[in-house]
Design an enzyme around this catalytic site. Sequence first.
Site, mmCIF file in Angstrom:
data_model
loop_
_atom_site.group_PDB
_atom_site.id
_atom_site.type_symbol
_atom_site.label_atom_id
_atom_site.label_comp_id
_atom_site.label_asym_id
_atom_site.label_seq_id
_atom_site.Cartn_x
_atom_site.Cartn_y
_atom_site.Cartn_z
ATOM 1 N N GLU A 407 0.810 -1.218 0.000
ATOM 2 C CA GLU A 407 0.000 0.000 0.000
ATOM 3 C C GLU A 407 0.846 1.272 0.000
ATOM 4 O OE1 GLU A 407 -2.656 -3.264 1.307
ATOM 5 O OE2 GLU A 407 -0.615 -2.646 1.856
ATOM 6 N N HIS A 474 -11.216 -5.766 8.943
ATOM 7 C CA HIS A 474 -11.906 -5.493 7.679
ATOM 8 C C HIS A 474 -13.182 -4.688 7.898
ATOM 9 C CE1 HIS A 474 -9.404 -9.021 6.771
ATOM 10 N NE2 HIS A 474 -9.484 -8.690 5.506
#
Length: 668
Positions: A407, A474
């Site tokens: 990322e 998540h």
Amino acid sequence: MSTHVSIPTIIQYDKSNLDSTELLELYKNMLKPRLIEEKMLILLRQGKVSKWFSGIGQEAISVGVTMSLQKDEYILPMHRNLGVFTTREIPLYRLFSQWQGKANGFTKGRDRSFHFGTQEFKIVGMISHLGPQLGVADGIALASNLQNKNQVTAVFTGEGGTSEGDFHEALNVASVWQLPVMFCVENNGYGLSTPTNEQYNCKDIADRALGYGMESHIIDGNNIIEVYTKIRDLAESMRQNPRPVLIEFKTFRMRGHEEASGTKYVPQNLLDTWAKKDPLENFQAFLRDENILTEEQEVVFKEEIIHEINEHLQIAFDEDKIIPNESVELNDVYKPFEYKEVVKNYKTKELRLIDAISEGLKQSMEQHDNLVIMGQDVAEYGGVFKITEGFVEQFGKERVRNTPICESAIVEAGMGLSIAGMKSVVEMQFADFVTSGFNPVVNYLAKSHYRWNQEADVVVRMPCGAGVAAGPFHSQTNEAWFTKTPGLKVVYPAFPVDAKGLLATAINDPNPVLFFEHKALYRSIRQEVPTDYFTIPFGKASLLKLGNQVTIISYGAGVHWALETLKNNPDIQADLIDLRTLQPLDSEAIYTSIKKTGRAIILQEDSLFGGIASDISSMIMENCFEYLDAPVKRVASIETPIPFINQLEDQYLAKGKFEAALKELLEY
């Protein structure tokens, strides 16, 4: 104390096919930063500059690399690479103003030393977190490939920086995508006081290239001819055959990490050995021996440079100090964006939130041929939520790019694309994963325009939120991490129409935007959505319900929880405000409603402490206190990580608490 660097005692020069003009140019370009540094060290002791990171002994690398590249090719230097800036012929008074915090510098006194960039000279300066510029170089090189420019991007780091994760991510991305990046590692023996044998356990940093399938070279960083000729030939080869190359320059830092650090930790014999290998003195002796440089020429060169230094220093000294102006500071945080409304068409079709985002993204790709989508599994697979399904067939793999799991490097690559004049949408597979790219988001994207007037034209898509039993990693809705950071815009739609229109605006906006998409709403919320491309302005809340008893303020899933509560309690007459964007925030809509209703309740999915509800509550108290008939109430999820199993998740979420809290407020 030992290092892994092998030190020859005499520099062997091979002038090859270089003529006297080139050799003298190499010499003068090394002499200039050396003389500037010697002057800066005097000014430092006099308190006329605040800090100095010396590159004495390493000039051959900066000068050789810069002279090897074309002037329109980007260089990303570090704080010991003065020779990059002087060889690119930046007027010295601008550098001196920069170091003194004057307006003629490049950061308007907002950042120091070499923490700046300049599009005019194709230089992108470092930030104190050393690693991110490596991924930024990837993005610039990617733009070169996409635009068929056949250009090389050179980026510098020290041997200490090669231990950072950004180094490895950037090398991996450059190798996978075959980007023409020249990764220049100045191995100068020490990271501040830590010797190389305590930093890494391989003989040469160049060996690391093997693991990434990359070409690498080791170059004597004190031999200006070797640096110049090898980099020149490599650069030409990379232009013809785009690929990344890792270059390790063996050199040494003759002074402290910065002047206050000193060099007491370095054995004297090591300093003595490297002093004999001084790149400027050795090259000067070589040129004399070859009858290329006379004593008279040497004196003339030094006098010319010293005169230039003194003349430009006086310009900087005579320049007025910056006078603080709060409005100027605030206005420079974001690049001005002239919103252009594209009105919704009358033809609509029913879309789920997820479909509206997909359609909005696709139509933006059609609007902007310089827009690139990057993220894990976004290409053929279509993303884990299938938002980009079919995009590869329409736009091709160059513009819809699967990324490695890194990322940080991909956010940085988005920044590099922006520097090179392109737009990007970076998908975080889940908003939680932004932690792995947090540094470049909050320290690079957010601060670049304020620091040196460089926009970060990047949208980071953030699938977020609980309610789908996805557990602690998540399910977060982490908008408060970014609403706190000046320079970022934060968008959080609750409906398909808003999602499509606001996404178009986010991509048009040259500033960095965090675009939150609630996963539980993806397939549960439907709406008639205009079929054509359209935009919705930032900073304009939506008033969904009208009433005079209470003002309900929310966003994202909370809006739907509030709607459900009002449906179940038709006797409650409330203004329901869907904020839609959190930065910028529509404070006027909030104040106008509260002045009418006299009561306010703020509902957020995030846990309470430190969330945006707290700031909105404070704003209401400061601006509408005399209109309130009751204390402002906040409703949020409990102070735990988000649990997995449904019954625990239901207990966690603010949804189950809202109705009781609303009634309690009305009864106050």
